[in-house]
Enzyme design. Structure first.
Site, PDB file in Angstrom:
ATOM      1  N   CYS A  38     -29.769  36.434  -9.556  1.00 32.44           N
ATOM      2  CA  CYS A  38     -29.766  35.856 -10.904  1.00 32.44           C
ATOM      3  C   CYS A  38     -28.498  35.021 -11.106  1.00 32.44           C
ATOM      4  O   CYS A  38     -27.444  35.330 -10.541  1.00 32.44           O
ATOM      5  CB  CYS A  38     -29.809  36.995 -11.923  1.00 32.44           C
ATOM      6  SG  CYS A  38     -29.699  36.484 -13.654  1.00 32.44           S
ATOM      7  N   SER A  40     -26.593  35.007 -13.557  1.00 30.40           N
ATOM      8  CA  SER A  40     -25.493  35.749 -14.196  1.00 30.40           C
ATOM      9  C   SER A  40     -24.515  36.269 -13.134  1.00 30.40           C
ATOM     10  O   SER A  40     -23.301  36.295 -13.368  1.00 30.40           O
ATOM     11  CB  SER A  40     -26.026  36.910 -15.033  1.00 30.40           C
ATOM     12  OG  SER A  40     -26.821  36.427 -16.090  1.00 30.40           O
ATOM     13  N   HIS A  43     -22.479  33.328 -12.099  1.00 32.93           N
ATOM     14  CA  HIS A  43     -21.393  33.093 -13.069  1.00 32.93           C
ATOM     15  C   HIS A  43     -20.182  33.974 -12.757  1.00 32.93           C
ATOM     16  O   HIS A  43     -19.039  33.552 -12.918  1.00 32.93           O
ATOM     17  CB  HIS A  43     -21.846  33.413 -14.499  1.00 32.93           C
ATOM     18  CG  HIS A  43     -22.826  32.456 -15.099  1.00 32.93           C
ATOM     19  ND1 HIS A  43     -22.700  31.095 -15.036  1.00 32.93           N
ATOM     20  CD2 HIS A  43     -23.956  32.673 -15.830  1.00 32.93           C
ATOM     21  CE1 HIS A  43     -23.710  30.512 -15.693  1.00 32.93           C
ATOM     22  NE2 HIS A  43     -24.486  31.464 -16.172  1.00 32.93           N
ATOM     23  N   HIS A  59     -27.641  42.870 -10.465  1.00 33.80           N
ATOM     24  CA  HIS A  59     -28.001  43.597 -11.696  1.00 33.80           C
ATOM     25  C   HIS A  59     -29.498  43.588 -11.926  1.00 33.80           C
ATOM     26  O   HIS A  59     -29.966  43.987 -12.985  1.00 33.80           O
ATOM     27  CB  HIS A  59     -27.247  43.001 -12.901  1.00 33.80           C
ATOM     28  CG  HIS A  59     -27.661  41.598 -13.191  1.00 33.80           C
ATOM     29  ND1 HIS A  59     -27.101  40.521 -12.555  1.00 33.80           N
ATOM     30  CD2 HIS A  59     -28.603  41.111 -14.016  1.00 33.80           C
ATOM     31  CE1 HIS A  59     -27.681  39.411 -12.973  1.00 33.80           C
ATOM     32  NE2 HIS A  59     -28.607  39.735 -13.866  1.00 33.80           N
ATOM     33  N   CYS A 166     -34.538  41.899 -14.633  1.00 30.62           N
ATOM     34  CA  CYS A 166     -33.764  40.949 -15.450  1.00 30.62           C
ATOM     35  C   CYS A 166     -34.600  39.740 -15.843  1.00 30.62           C
ATOM     36  O   CYS A 166     -34.905  39.553 -17.006  1.00 30.62           O
ATOM     37  CB  CYS A 166     -32.468  40.498 -14.780  1.00 30.62           C
ATOM     38  SG  CYS A 166     -31.549  39.375 -15.873  1.00 30.62           S
TER      39      CYS A 166
HETATM   40  N1  LIG Z   1     -29.287  36.526 -22.166  1.00 26.09           N
HETATM   41  C1  LIG Z   1     -29.447  37.325 -21.148  1.00 26.09           C
HETATM   42  O1  LIG Z   1     -29.635  38.518 -21.315  1.00 26.09           O
HETATM   43  C2  LIG Z   1     -29.458  36.754 -19.767  1.00 26.09           C
HETATM   44  C3  LIG Z   1     -30.015  37.486 -18.699  1.00 26.09           C
HETATM   45  C4  LIG Z   1     -30.112  36.870 -17.457  1.00 26.09           C
HETATM   46  C5  LIG Z   1     -29.627  35.612 -17.249  1.00 26.09           C
HETATM   47  N2  LIG Z   1     -29.048  34.948 -18.283  1.00 26.09           N
HETATM   48  C6  LIG Z   1     -28.531  33.593 -18.116  1.00 26.09           C
HETATM   49  O2  LIG Z   1     -29.617  32.683 -18.175  1.00 26.09           O
HETATM   50  C7  LIG Z   1     -29.225  31.487 -17.499  1.00 26.09           C
HETATM   51  C8  LIG Z   1     -30.295  31.103 -16.515  1.00 26.09           C
HETATM   52  O3  LIG Z   1     -30.340  32.020 -15.434  1.00 26.09           O
HETATM   53  P1  LIG Z   1     -31.283  31.731 -14.163  1.00 26.09           P
HETATM   54  O4  LIG Z   1     -31.086  32.854 -13.234  1.00 26.09           O
HETATM   55  O5  LIG Z   1     -32.629  31.359 -14.632  1.00 26.09           O
HETATM   56  O6  LIG Z   1     -30.538  30.418 -13.581  1.00 26.09           O
HETATM   57  P2  LIG Z   1     -31.094  29.233 -12.678  1.00 26.09           P
HETATM   58  O7  LIG Z   1     -29.938  28.631 -12.013  1.00 26.09           O
HETATM   59  O8  LIG Z   1     -32.233  29.743 -11.857  1.00 26.09           O
HETATM   60  O9  LIG Z   1     -31.700  28.206 -13.759  1.00 26.09           O
HETATM   61  C9  LIG Z   1     -30.945  27.272 -14.494  1.00 26.09           C
HETATM   62  C10 LIG Z   1     -31.784  25.986 -14.594  1.00 26.09           C
HETATM   63  O10 LIG Z   1     -31.112  25.068 -15.455  1.00 26.09           O
HETATM   64  C11 LIG Z   1     -31.292  23.767 -14.909  1.00 26.09           C
HETATM   65  N3  LIG Z   1     -30.236  22.889 -15.473  1.00 26.09           N
HETATM   66  C12 LIG Z   1     -28.923  22.838 -15.146  1.00 26.09           C
HETATM   67  N4  LIG Z   1     -28.280  21.920 -15.901  1.00 26.09           N
HETATM   68  C13 LIG Z   1     -29.216  21.360 -16.696  1.00 26.09           C
HETATM   69  C14 LIG Z   1     -29.167  20.354 -17.713  1.00 26.09           C
HETATM   70  N5  LIG Z   1     -28.038  19.741 -18.052  1.00 26.09           N
HETATM   71  N6  LIG Z   1     -30.323  20.040 -18.355  1.00 26.09           N
HETATM   72  C15 LIG Z   1     -31.490  20.641 -18.047  1.00 26.09           C
HETATM   73  N7  LIG Z   1     -31.593  21.622 -17.097  1.00 26.09           N
HETATM   74  C16 LIG Z   1     -30.461  21.964 -16.443  1.00 26.09           C
HETATM   75  C17 LIG Z   1     -31.198  23.981 -13.418  1.00 26.09           C
HETATM   76  O11 LIG Z   1     -31.765  22.898 -12.700  1.00 26.09           O
HETATM   77  C18 LIG Z   1     -31.980  25.286 -13.247  1.00 26.09           C
HETATM   78  O12 LIG Z   1     -33.356  25.046 -13.022  1.00 26.09           O
HETATM   79  C19 LIG Z   1     -27.862  31.774 -16.866  1.00 26.09           C
HETATM   80  O13 LIG Z   1     -26.835  31.313 -17.709  1.00 26.09           O
HETATM   81  C20 LIG Z   1     -27.865  33.279 -16.811  1.00 26.09           C
HETATM   82  O14 LIG Z   1     -26.550  33.802 -16.740  1.00 26.09           O
HETATM   83  C21 LIG Z   1     -28.970  35.492 -19.519  1.00 26.09           C
HETATM   84 ZN   LIG Z   2     -29.881  38.471 -14.681  1.00 29.22          ZN
END
Ligand SMILES: NC(=O)c1ccc[n+]([C@@H]2O[C@H](COP(=O)([O-])OP(=O)(O)OC[C@H]3O[C@@H](n4cnc5c(N)ncnc54)[C@H](O)[C@@H]3O)[C@@H](O)[C@H]2O)c1
Ligand SMILES: [Zn+2]
Ligand SMILES: [Zn+2]
Length: 366
Positions: A38, A40, A43, A59, A166
């Protein structure tokens, strides 16, 4: 046993021998079947999100109960379980008010990197190694608090169950629990990675009429279409705010979900919603970052901004619910897992996530 340890932000993970202690009272040892990769965790590797170090990362995951600590009677060796990155005690203000993702016990474990009694089960020589969000799924064996597991139907393949821990609960949950999107609504998902694709399929489950996917990569938009998006916008080629307005009769969408964690795209997503619309922030922005949003618009346009942690889920109800939807053919899990890596190749898996090659990948142990 082998585990992937992060010693310092900006460095690759070290796959090495780590000692794991037996579960203490109220804890459960799990043999991990698969751990999801993931953003996160990326990050944390990049240093945008802090965590106590050194740490066994991971996680998202599922596995089989290996041993139970004293006093644990609800799990037995052999049980199949999904690992929850926010343990919920059932007794604090947040749990009692139906918001277990905000549980004080779970938050304490996340920010200390230690289990409820204030100690860690991982070490290497004399060095303490911390738990990550109480899960640490990039490890052959891990120990969790009993409040951080949910038993599942053993007929579901564990590697599919892993990503429910997640990506699925977070993405689907943001739509159906946090926003409560209603049939016929219009919604935008900004960022179509592992979590964003689940927001898209959450929109399809909720009966949204328009599900507008925004990303900068065409391969992600192709996944988005597969998961139920009705409109695809490549923000590297067109102005995504104008494109969303065009797709929604000039007004903007009822809901927007920001699933990247970028202050610019959070501000853009705010401008993509109509008057009276709701922006749900799912992405994890770098700690301390601030968002620029027009202050008078919040009032004049009666817009709502909401955060969504862990999809505002009741994980012990929602994890089995998601798996039942999968078994009924109503939730896509197979299509989410683009690649499987052995633990030794975990840094390659994070490189693929950085480049945007995959929907989701998993580290497969068994
Ligand atoms: N709120 C929560 O509880 C929670 C839980 C899990 C993950 N997250 C967060 O969610 C986010 C996404 O996680 P993920 O694993 O899906 O990541 P990921 O890297 O798989 O997906 C991110 C997507 O955003 C796109 N992207 C990047 N910059 C962009 C822009 N300027 N415009 C449009 N699209 C753009 C990327 O191409 C990618 O497809 C992360 O920040 C992660 O930490 C939050
Ligand atoms: Zn996650
Ligand atoms: Zn609680």
């Amino acid at each position: 046993m082998k585990a992937a340890v992060l010693y310092a932000a900006g460095q690759p993970l070290q796959v090495e021998d780590v000692a794991v202690e037996d579960p203490h009272r109220g804890e459960v040892m799990v043999r991990v079947a698969a751990g999801g990769v993931c953003h996160s965790d990326l990050h944390v590797i990049n240093g945008d999100l802090t965590a106590p170090l050194p740490v066994v990362l991971g996680h998202e995951g599922a596995g089989v109960v290996e041993k139970v600590g004293e006093g644990v009677d609800e799990f037995r060796p052999g049980d199949h379980v999904v690992l929850l990155w926010r343990a919920s005690c059932g007794n604090c203000l947040y749990c009692l008010s139906g918001r277990p993702a905000l549980c004080e016990l779970g938050a304490g474990i996340r920010w200390s990197g230690r289990l409820a009694d204030g100690t860690s089960r991982f070490r290497r020589g004399d060095q303490e190694i911390r738990h990550h969000a109480g899960v640490s799924s990039f490890s052959e064996l891990t120990v969790l608090p009993r409040e951080g597991l949910v038993k599942i139907d053993p007929s579901v393949p564990l590697e599919k169950a892993a990503i429910v821990g997640c990506a699925v609960m977070t993405g689907v949950g943001a739509v159906i629990n946090t926003a409560r999107v209603e049939p016929g609504a219009s919604m935008v998902v900004v960022g179509c990675g592992g979590v964003g694709l689940n927001a898209i399929q959450g929109g399809a489950l909720a009966g949204a009429e328009k599900i507008i996917a925004v990303d900068v990569l065409d391969n992600k938009l192709e996944y988005a279409r597969q998961f139920g998006a009705t409109h695809l916008i490549n923000a590297s080629r067109v102005d995504p705010i104008e494109a969303v307005k065009e797709a929604t009769g000039g007004r903007g969408a009822d809901y927007a979900f920001e699933v990247i964690g970028n202050v610019k795209t959070i501000a853009q997503a705010y401008q993509m919603i109509r008057r009276g619309g709701t922006l749900v922030v799912v992405g994890v922005a770098p700690m301390g970052a601030e968002v620029a949003i027009n202050a008078s618009s919040i009032m004049l346009d009666e817009k709502t901004i909401r955060g969504s942690l862990y999809g505002s889920c009741q994980p012990k109800l929602d994890a089995p619910r998601m798996l039942n939807l999968y078994k009924a053919g109503k939730l896509k899990l197979d299509e989410l897992i683009s690649r499987e890596y052995p633990l030794e190749q975990i840094n390659d898996a994070f490189d693929a996530l950085r480049r945007g090659d995959v929907a989701r990948s998993i580290i497969r142990f068994m």
